[in-house]
Design a protein around this motif. Sequence first.
Motif, PDB file in Angstrom:
ATOM      1  N   ARG A 125       6.006  10.021  -3.893  1.00 34.32           N
ATOM      2  CA  ARG A 125       7.173  10.228  -3.048  1.00 34.32           C
ATOM      3  C   ARG A 125       7.383  11.723  -2.786  1.00 34.32           C
ATOM      4  O   ARG A 125       7.708  12.136  -1.670  1.00 34.32           O
ATOM      5  CB  ARG A 125       8.416   9.613  -3.687  1.00 34.32           C
ATOM      6  CG  ARG A 125       9.629   9.635  -2.797  1.00 34.32           C
ATOM      7  CD  ARG A 125      10.815   8.878  -3.378  1.00 34.32           C
ATOM      8  NE  ARG A 125      11.215   9.383  -4.676  1.00 34.32           N
ATOM      9  CZ  ARG A 125      11.101   8.714  -5.825  1.00 34.32           C
ATOM     10  NH1 ARG A 125      10.579   7.499  -5.821  1.00 34.32           N
ATOM     11  NH2 ARG A 125      11.498   9.235  -6.947  1.00 34.32           N
ATOM     12  N   ALA A 126       7.163  12.567  -3.799  1.00 36.33           N
ATOM     13  CA  ALA A 126       7.309  14.009  -3.640  1.00 36.33           C
ATOM     14  C   ALA A 126       6.218  14.594  -2.749  1.00 36.33           C
ATOM     15  O   ALA A 126       6.440  15.582  -2.056  1.00 36.33           O
ATOM     16  CB  ALA A 126       7.289  14.684  -5.000  1.00 36.33           C
ATOM     17  N   ALA A 127       5.032  13.979  -2.752  1.00 36.44           N
ATOM     18  CA  ALA A 127       3.895  14.476  -1.970  1.00 36.44           C
ATOM     19  C   ALA A 127       3.753  13.753  -0.632  1.00 36.44           C
ATOM     20  O   ALA A 127       2.721  13.869   0.018  1.00 36.44           O
ATOM     21  CB  ALA A 127       2.613  14.305  -2.780  1.00 36.44           C
ATOM     22  N   ARG A 128       4.787  13.040  -0.224  1.00 36.18           N
ATOM     23  CA  ARG A 128       4.710  12.263   1.021  1.00 36.18           C
ATOM     24  C   ARG A 128       4.389  13.162   2.207  1.00 36.18           C
ATOM     25  O   ARG A 128       4.766  14.333   2.227  1.00 36.18           O
ATOM     26  CB  ARG A 128       5.995  11.491   1.257  1.00 36.18           C
ATOM     27  CG  ARG A 128       7.191  12.358   1.502  1.00 36.18           C
ATOM     28  CD  ARG A 128       8.434  11.492   1.689  1.00 36.18           C
ATOM     29  NE  ARG A 128       9.599  12.343   1.738  1.00 36.18           N
ATOM     30  CZ  ARG A 128      10.584  12.319   0.859  1.00 36.18           C
ATOM     31  NH1 ARG A 128      10.548  11.462  -0.135  1.00 36.18           N
ATOM     32  NH2 ARG A 128      11.604  13.126   0.978  1.00 36.18           N
ATOM     33  N   PRO A 129       3.728  12.607   3.203  1.00 37.69           N
ATOM     34  CA  PRO A 129       3.412  13.397   4.397  1.00 37.69           C
ATOM     35  C   PRO A 129       4.681  13.709   5.185  1.00 37.69           C
ATOM     36  O   PRO A 129       5.664  12.973   5.113  1.00 37.69           O
ATOM     37  CB  PRO A 129       2.476  12.496   5.195  1.00 37.69           C
ATOM     38  CG  PRO A 129       2.706  11.132   4.681  1.00 37.69           C
ATOM     39  CD  PRO A 129       3.187  11.267   3.268  1.00 37.69           C
ATOM     40  N   TYR A 150       6.498   4.043  -1.742  1.00 40.25           N
ATOM     41  CA  TYR A 150       5.589   4.845  -2.561  1.00 40.25           C
ATOM     42  C   TYR A 150       5.465   4.245  -3.949  1.00 40.25           C
ATOM     43  O   TYR A 150       6.413   3.676  -4.470  1.00 40.25           O
ATOM     44  CB  TYR A 150       6.094   6.284  -2.642  1.00 40.25           C
ATOM     45  CG  TYR A 150       6.286   6.902  -1.281  1.00 40.25           C
ATOM     46  CD1 TYR A 150       5.200   7.319  -0.529  1.00 40.25           C
ATOM     47  CD2 TYR A 150       7.551   7.036  -0.714  1.00 40.25           C
ATOM     48  CE1 TYR A 150       5.358   7.859   0.732  1.00 40.25           C
ATOM     49  CE2 TYR A 150       7.721   7.569   0.537  1.00 40.25           C
ATOM     50  CZ  TYR A 150       6.620   7.978   1.261  1.00 40.25           C
ATOM     51  OH  TYR A 150       6.773   8.502   2.513  1.00 40.25           O
ATOM     52  N   CYS A 151       4.297   4.402  -4.563  1.00 42.72           N
ATOM     53  CA  CYS A 151       4.035   3.794  -5.860  1.00 42.72           C
ATOM     54  C   CYS A 151       4.638   4.553  -7.029  1.00 42.72           C
ATOM     55  O   CYS A 151       4.817   3.994  -8.104  1.00 42.72           O
ATOM     56  CB  CYS A 151       2.523   3.631  -6.069  1.00 42.72           C
ATOM     57  SG  CYS A 151       1.607   5.190  -6.131  1.00 42.72           S
ATOM     58  N   SER A 152       4.971   5.832  -6.829  1.00 48.22           N
ATOM     59  CA  SER A 152       5.491   6.644  -7.933  1.00 48.22           C
ATOM     60  C   SER A 152       6.321   7.799  -7.403  1.00 48.22           C
ATOM     61  O   SER A 152       6.307   8.101  -6.203  1.00 48.22           O
ATOM     62  CB  SER A 152       4.332   7.211  -8.749  1.00 48.22           C
ATOM     63  OG  SER A 152       3.566   8.095  -7.959  1.00 48.22           O
ATOM     64  N   ILE A 205       0.864  -1.174   0.000  1.00 49.15           N
ATOM     65  CA  ILE A 205       0.000   0.000   0.000  1.00 49.15           C
ATOM     66  C   ILE A 205       0.907   1.232   0.000  1.00 49.15           C
ATOM     67  O   ILE A 205       1.817   1.338   0.813  1.00 49.15           O
ATOM     68  CB  ILE A 205      -0.919   0.018   1.243  1.00 49.15           C
ATOM     69  CG1 ILE A 205      -1.765  -1.251   1.306  1.00 49.15           C
ATOM     70  CG2 ILE A 205      -1.788   1.265   1.259  1.00 49.15           C
ATOM     71  CD1 ILE A 205      -2.742  -1.413   0.167  1.00 49.15           C
ATOM     72  N   CYS A 206       0.636   2.160  -0.901  1.00 51.27           N
ATOM     73  CA  CYS A 206       1.423   3.380  -1.025  1.00 51.27           C
ATOM     74  C   CYS A 206       1.280   4.222   0.245  1.00 51.27           C
ATOM     75  O   CYS A 206       0.180   4.405   0.758  1.00 51.27           O
ATOM     76  CB  CYS A 206       0.970   4.184  -2.243  1.00 51.27           C
ATOM     77  SG  CYS A 206       1.834   5.753  -2.444  1.00 51.27           S
ATOM     78  N   GLY A 207       2.391   4.760   0.740  1.00 49.32           N
ATOM     79  CA  GLY A 207       2.390   5.568   1.946  1.00 49.32           C
ATOM     80  C   GLY A 207       1.775   6.941   1.755  1.00 49.32           C
ATOM     81  O   GLY A 207       1.457   7.620   2.717  1.00 49.32           O
TER      82      GLY A 207
END
Length: 55
Positions: free
Chosen positions: A43-47, A37-39, A14-16
């Motif tokens: 990854r750039a929009a991670r919390p 992360y799936c993409s 499951i993508c974080g």
Amino acid sequence: MARMVKKGDLAHKICGSCQRPFAWRKKWAAVWDEVKYCSARCRAARPSPAHEVQP
């Protein structure tokens, strides 16, 4: 000849970021345990670390 593997039989996570499931990819074979992360977009929009849930 190599036997083909169905996508449904591959490992999933499951993508974080977006919380959607994503499947194993050959380019992630060596680092699958580290993939979160799936993409690149997710990854750039991670919390931020303050918002991540700690187990």
